[in-house]
Design a protein around this motif. Structure first.
Motif, PDB file in Angstrom:
ATOM      1  N   PHE A  77       5.000  -7.883  16.987  1.00 60.61           N
ATOM      2  CA  PHE A  77       4.551  -7.519  15.658  1.00 60.61           C
ATOM      3  C   PHE A  77       5.764  -7.158  14.803  1.00 60.61           C
ATOM      4  CE2 PHE A  77       3.344  -4.003  12.819  1.00 60.61           C
ATOM      5  CZ  PHE A  77       2.237  -4.506  12.167  1.00 60.61           C
ATOM      6  N   MET A  78       5.958  -7.864  13.678  1.00 55.32           N
ATOM      7  CA  MET A  78       7.081  -7.587  12.770  1.00 55.32           C
ATOM      8  C   MET A  78       6.544  -7.412  11.360  1.00 55.32           C
ATOM      9  SD  MET A  78      10.181 -10.073  14.046  1.00 55.32           S
ATOM     10  CE  MET A  78       9.255 -11.568  13.770  1.00 55.32           C
ATOM     11  N   ASP A  79       6.796  -6.261  10.786  1.00 55.23           N
ATOM     12  CA  ASP A  79       6.341  -5.937   9.431  1.00 55.23           C
ATOM     13  C   ASP A  79       7.523  -5.507   8.583  1.00 55.23           C
ATOM     14  OD1 ASP A  79       3.777  -6.414  10.030  1.00 55.23           O
ATOM     15  OD2 ASP A  79       3.033  -4.395   9.706  1.00 55.23           O
ATOM     16  N   VAL A  80       7.485  -5.886   7.312  1.00 56.17           N
ATOM     17  CA  VAL A  80       8.434  -5.378   6.328  1.00 56.17           C
ATOM     18  C   VAL A  80       7.640  -4.950   5.105  1.00 56.17           C
ATOM     19  CG1 VAL A  80      10.401  -5.879   4.833  1.00 56.17           C
ATOM     20  CG2 VAL A  80      10.325  -6.824   7.142  1.00 56.17           C
ATOM     21  N   PHE A  81       7.768  -3.686   4.724  1.00 52.15           N
ATOM     22  CA  PHE A  81       7.071  -3.153   3.561  1.00 52.15           C
ATOM     23  C   PHE A  81       8.080  -2.630   2.549  1.00 52.15           C
ATOM     24  CE2 PHE A  81       4.196  -2.464   7.167  1.00 52.15           C
ATOM     25  CZ  PHE A  81       3.049  -3.092   6.710  1.00 52.15           C
ATOM     26  N   HIS A  82       7.859  -2.986   1.291  1.00 53.96           N
ATOM     27  CA  HIS A  82       8.616  -2.381   0.195  1.00 53.96           C
ATOM     28  C   HIS A  82       7.723  -1.305  -0.412  1.00 53.96           C
ATOM     29  CE1 HIS A  82      11.824  -5.628  -0.338  1.00 53.96           C
ATOM     30  NE2 HIS A  82      11.064  -6.053   0.655  1.00 53.96           N
ATOM     31  N   VAL A  83       8.139  -0.058  -0.320  1.00 58.28           N
ATOM     32  CA  VAL A  83       7.269   1.044  -0.725  1.00 58.28           C
ATOM     33  C   VAL A  83       7.942   1.910  -1.791  1.00 58.28           C
ATOM     34  CG1 VAL A  83       6.169   1.088   1.540  1.00 58.28           C
ATOM     35  CG2 VAL A  83       8.094   2.614   1.078  1.00 58.28           C
ATOM     36  N   ARG A  84       7.087   2.595  -2.552  1.00 58.50           N
ATOM     37  CA  ARG A  84       7.536   3.600  -3.520  1.00 58.50           C
ATOM     38  C   ARG A  84       6.664   4.835  -3.346  1.00 58.50           C
ATOM     39  NH1 ARG A  84       6.608  -0.831  -7.443  1.00 58.50           N
ATOM     40  NH2 ARG A  84       8.518  -2.057  -7.666  1.00 58.50           N
ATOM     41  N   ASP A  85       7.141   5.973  -3.874  1.00 59.68           N
ATOM     42  CA  ASP A  85       6.304   7.164  -3.831  1.00 59.68           C
ATOM     43  C   ASP A  85       5.239   7.070  -4.919  1.00 59.68           C
ATOM     44  OD1 ASP A  85       7.471   7.878  -6.271  1.00 59.68           O
ATOM     45  OD2 ASP A  85       8.867   9.297  -5.369  1.00 59.68           O
ATOM     46  N   LYS A  86       4.404   8.098  -5.029  1.00 61.62           N
ATOM     47  CA  LYS A  86       3.276   8.023  -5.963  1.00 61.62           C
ATOM     48  C   LYS A  86       3.717   8.029  -7.418  1.00 61.62           C
ATOM     49  CE  LYS A  86       2.497  13.026  -5.752  1.00 61.62           C
ATOM     50  NZ  LYS A  86       1.502  14.092  -5.417  1.00 61.62           N
ATOM     51  N   HIS A  87       5.006   8.371  -7.657  1.00 63.35           N
ATOM     52  CA  HIS A  87       5.536   8.332  -9.013  1.00 63.35           C
ATOM     53  C   HIS A  87       6.236   7.010  -9.326  1.00 63.35           C
ATOM     54  CE1 HIS A  87       4.586  12.574  -9.287  1.00 63.35           C
ATOM     55  NE2 HIS A  87       5.325  12.826  -8.222  1.00 63.35           N
ATOM     56  N   GLY A  88       6.227   6.090  -8.349  1.00 64.03           N
ATOM     57  CA  GLY A  88       6.850   4.785  -8.549  1.00 64.03           C
ATOM     58  C   GLY A  88       8.331   4.747  -8.265  1.00 64.03           C
ATOM     59  N   ASN A  89       8.865   5.752  -7.564  1.00 69.40           N
ATOM     60  CA  ASN A  89      10.299   5.831  -7.289  1.00 69.40           C
ATOM     61  C   ASN A  89      10.597   5.542  -5.815  1.00 69.40           C
ATOM     62  OD1 ASN A  89      10.709   6.762  -9.993  1.00 69.40           O
ATOM     63  ND2 ASN A  89      10.156   8.830  -9.332  1.00 69.40           N
ATOM     64  N   LYS A  90      11.862   5.248  -5.537  1.00 71.51           N
ATOM     65  CA  LYS A  90      12.300   5.100  -4.152  1.00 71.51           C
ATOM     66  C   LYS A  90      12.164   6.429  -3.419  1.00 71.51           C
ATOM     67  CE  LYS A  90      16.021   2.650  -3.392  1.00 71.51           C
ATOM     68  NZ  LYS A  90      17.384   2.068  -3.422  1.00 71.51           N
ATOM     69  N   LEU A  91      12.117   6.351  -2.103  1.00 76.39           N
ATOM     70  CA  LEU A  91      11.967   7.567  -1.303  1.00 76.39           C
ATOM     71  C   LEU A  91      13.318   8.257  -1.168  1.00 76.39           C
ATOM     72  CD1 LEU A  91       9.642   6.244   1.542  1.00 76.39           C
ATOM     73  CD2 LEU A  91       9.071   6.924  -0.797  1.00 76.39           C
ATOM     74  N   ARG A  92      13.373   9.508  -1.610  1.00 79.94           N
ATOM     75  CA  ARG A  92      14.628  10.267  -1.559  1.00 79.94           C
ATOM     76  C   ARG A  92      14.531  11.478  -0.641  1.00 79.94           C
ATOM     77  NH1 ARG A  92      18.286   6.660  -3.122  1.00 79.94           N
ATOM     78  NH2 ARG A  92      17.867   5.820  -5.231  1.00 79.94           N
TER      79      ARG A  92
END
Length: 475
Positions: A77-92
């Motif tokens: 199983f290989m997954d790639v997800f591009h995600v943002r937080d609920k404010h639309g920003n990268k995870l910091r």
């Protein structure tokens, strides 16, 4: 007497695959490759339902999945997800990043829940191990949720948390309750049976077939109240939402009542099914308006309908834009979706899954000091003002009750917000009330702003590029 000899199994044998091939699940997080999102890559030994578990873990943390590439052939199983937080920003937040690696990479047989990440901003829902969970299903009608709340108050039950969805004249509700006097779980079989009988009577009350919402009656065996053991003490929000999907699916909410008016949601959702005869897949493509938790809803429905997702690609614009999803599926018995009747059912079920969460009308957010009967009083005011609850999320945070309702006028008129606010203040006294209009536009998903579709070939090319560049996990 003969001595019985049993074969010897080296305990190290169970870990042999991991020692040969490495950990059975690897999670890498890349915050450098893209400017507007964080990339989460998951490699794991495959099993049925694993994609849903991963999507559920990300969704529980209020992360927006703006792109996704999935492949699960050959047992891996290989997954790639591009995600943002609920404010639309990268995870910091480094704690959040570390937690994603631990939670997604954890063995899925673990009983530990995602809500162990202690941040109300990321996951505001609390564990319900001190309360009794019940579920209700039946035909919806104006004021039904208010009647349920009043019935529980009369039965001396305190509603700690409740979530209700109404779709196509059906209602599904999951609620956590406690004893009013002791604030402890209700485990007496006799009292639980009494509660179930009382609520079943409320659900089976005669409805007017000529009502403005076109609500009729369902068969008695589709109107049910029972203790919800499936949640146990480790229920997360997506656990409840998955159950709401299952309950409405069991009510066949994908079949629209004859008098139920068409809504905007169906016009902006397009589901197609094609055949990939060379590989024996059925290709399900979905175009609709993008929104939070969309991928969870579609993957959840396909999984609960016993379909295996072998490949998938998902892309979407920011909230309010368009989303395109493509799934390569087979039934668990190994067959593709071949008959026209099966295709029609899958299309209708996916359309319903997308529509259930989307509510038109007015969103009301009310916060007040919690007390027994508060929900009953609030919903009574809604009912007396001619407002029907089409979705409800009721939670308790400490001494405060936080209630969110999606409402619409039972006569089809525009909600008179000013008059309602005055009624609430007059009836409820001091209360924090926020109102948000949730009416959506009827723009077509095939507009010029729609993202480009990703075919299976594009997905494979993208995968090769990603593998060639590699990922650098953040410690």
């Amino acid at each position: 007497m003969k001595k019985v000899c049993w074969p010897y199994f080296d305990p190290e044998f169970d870990t042999l695959p991991e020692r040969i091939y490495g950990p059975t699940c690897r999670v890498c997080i890349d915050n450098e490759s893209t400017e507007d999102s964080t990339v989460v890559k998951v490699d794991s030994v495959n099993k049925q339902g694993l994609l849903l578990e991963v999507v559920q873990a990300l969704t529980d943390l209020d992360l927006q999945i703006c792109k996704g590439y999935i492949s699960s052939d050959a047992g891996w199983f290989m997954d790639v997800f591009h995600v943002r937080d609920k404010h639309g920003n990268k995870l910091r937040d480094q704690k959040l990043i570390n937690y994603i690696q631990q939670d997604v990479g954890r063995s899925k047989g673990s009983t530990q829940s995602v809500n162990t990440y202690n941040s109300n901003e990321v996951f505001p829902y609390v564990s319900q191990n001190e309360h009794t969970a019940i579920e209700m299903t039946g035909a919806d009608r104006p004021g039904l949720f208010s009647e349920i709340s009043a019935a529980l108050a009369d039965l001396h039950c305190n509603i700690i948390e409740a979530h209700a969805w109404s779709h196509n004249a059906r209602l599904a509700c999951v609620a956590y309750i406690s004893d009013q006097s002791t604030d402890s779980p209700i485990d007496d079989p006799g009292r639980l049976a009494s509660i179930e009988d009382h609520l079943t009577t409320v659900l089976r009350a005669t409805t007017n077939p000529n009502s403005p919402l076109g609500v009729g009656r369902l068969a008695n065996d589709q109107q049910e109240v029972k203790t919800a053991e499936f949640l146990g003490g480790e229920g997360t929000m997506t656990t409840v939402e998955r159950r709401l999907h299952q309950l409405l699916l069991s009510l066949r909410d994908f079949e629209r009542p004859s008098k139920f008016e068409d809504d905007v949601g169906r016009k902006t959702t397009v589901v197609r099914i094609e055949s990939c005869e060379q590989k024996g897949y059925s290709i399900v493509s979905i175009e609709c308006e993008d929104r939070p938790r969309l991928m969870f809803d579609t993957v959840c429905t396909l999984t609960d309908m016993q379909y295996v997702i072998f490949h998938a690609s998902v892309t979407s614009q920011s909230h309010g834009g368009s989303s395109f999803q493509e799934y390569f599926i087979r039934h668990v018995d190994g067959h593709a979706v071949n008959t026209e009747s099966e295709k029609e059912r899958v299309v209708k079920c996916l359309e319903a899954a997308i529509e259930r969460r989307v509510c038109e009308g007015v969103r009301l957010e009310l916060c007040a000091e919690n007390r027994v009967g508060l929900l009953s009083d609030i919903t009574r005011v809604l009912r007396e003002n001619g407002l029907a609850v089409v979705r409800a999320d009721v939670e308790t945070h400490g001494h405060n009750a936080v209630n969110a309702f999606y409402v619409r006028d039972v006569s089809g008129n525009q909600v008179d917000v000013g008059y309602f606010v005055e009624s609430v203040k007059r009836e409820m006294g001091p209360i924090d009330l926020h109102i948000k209009n949730e009416i959506r536009s009827s723009s077509s998903p095939s507009s010029s702003n729609s993202p480009a579709r990703l075919s299976f070939g594009d997905m494979l090319r993208s995968r090769i590029e990603r593998l060639s560049h590699g990922f650098h996990p953040i410690k």
